[in-house]
Write a protein that holds these residues in place. Structure first.
Motif, PDB file in Angstrom:
ATOM      1  N   SER A  95      75.959   5.145  15.045  1.00  0.00           N
ATOM      2  CA  SER A  95      76.879   4.364  14.219  1.00  0.00           C
ATOM      3  C   SER A  95      76.147   3.240  13.503  1.00  0.00           C
ATOM      4  O   SER A  95      75.053   2.841  13.887  1.00  0.00           O
ATOM      5  CB  SER A  95      78.020   3.781  15.057  1.00  0.00           C
ATOM      6  N   GLN A 141      77.081  -0.650  11.670  1.00  0.00           N
ATOM      7  CA  GLN A 141      78.081  -1.707  11.503  1.00  0.00           C
ATOM      8  C   GLN A 141      77.528  -2.757  10.554  1.00  0.00           C
ATOM      9  O   GLN A 141      76.365  -3.159  10.671  1.00  0.00           O
ATOM     10  CB  GLN A 141      78.396  -2.363  12.841  1.00  0.00           C
ATOM     11  N   GLY A 165      76.217   5.219   6.269  1.00  0.00           N
ATOM     12  CA  GLY A 165      77.433   5.781   6.838  1.00  0.00           C
ATOM     13  C   GLY A 165      77.764   7.129   6.231  1.00  0.00           C
ATOM     14  O   GLY A 165      78.167   8.065   6.922  1.00  0.00           O
TER      15      GLY A 165
END
Length: 188
Positions: A100, A102, A139
């Motif tokens: 992931s 962020q 992403g």
């Protein structure tokens, strides 16, 4: 005065051949856009750590480890690269190891957190425009292998804006721009 000129000629840097000459123009154009003097040296040396045929899609700067580093998003991995007078730091994370991404943004800068199999890496003081574009592109890279969720219009607009910036800075060619734009529009 003549002595000073003679010393300058003796100490002039010797030009080095780049291992990836095709990347040179795009990297130099992006370097002028994003980097201060200390990071430009690292950007000029970046092609030394790229693999054969590996292309740089986006560059950003940020604080990681003991200093300011270059973040290079390539077609294969995310590279953290720093090059100083006596030290050279290279860390990379292949896309298949990243779980992931962020982005936490402030007024001017923010923090990009990358969670991978090796742990969590935080890159601080990333300029806001570079950080949001990098987080969006990374992403998008991560979701291309998985079943993608519905894409918002804001996300598409940001990706197209980033793509326009890459073309304007010379980081990608006109053909790469057309191919990637078509890919983004197909994802609608």
């Amino acid at each position: 005065m003549a002595d000073r000129e003679r010393r300058r000629r003796l100490l002039a840097p010797v030009p080095r051949a780049w291992p990836h000459a095709a990347v040179r123009t795009r990297v130099n154009a992006a370097a002028l856009r994003i980097a201060n003097l200390g990071v430009r040296h690292a950007i000029r040396r970046l092609p030394e750590v790229l693999g054969e045929g590996e292309t740089v899609e986006m560059l950003a700067t940020g604080t990681y480890g003991r200093g300011t580093r270059v973040l290079a998003l390539t077609d294969r991995r995310l590279v953290f690269y720093g090059h100083a007078v006596l030290t050279r730091t290279v860390e990379d994370v292949p896309f298949d190891r990243i779980s992931s991404v962020q982005w936490t943004g402030g007024l001017l800068t923010g923090t990009l957190a990358v969670v991978s199999a090796g742990g969590r890496t935080e890159i601080r003081q990333v300029p806001r425009d570079q950080g949001t574009a990098l987080a969006d592109l990374l992403g998008q890279r991560l979701t291309t292998g998985a079943a993608s969720a519905p894409v918002s219009a804001r996300h598409i607009t940001a990706r197209l804006g980033t793509l326009d910036d890459l073309r304007a800075s010379g980081t990608i060619t006109e053909q790469e721009y057309r191919d990637r734009r078509a890919e983004i529009l197909r994802s609608l």
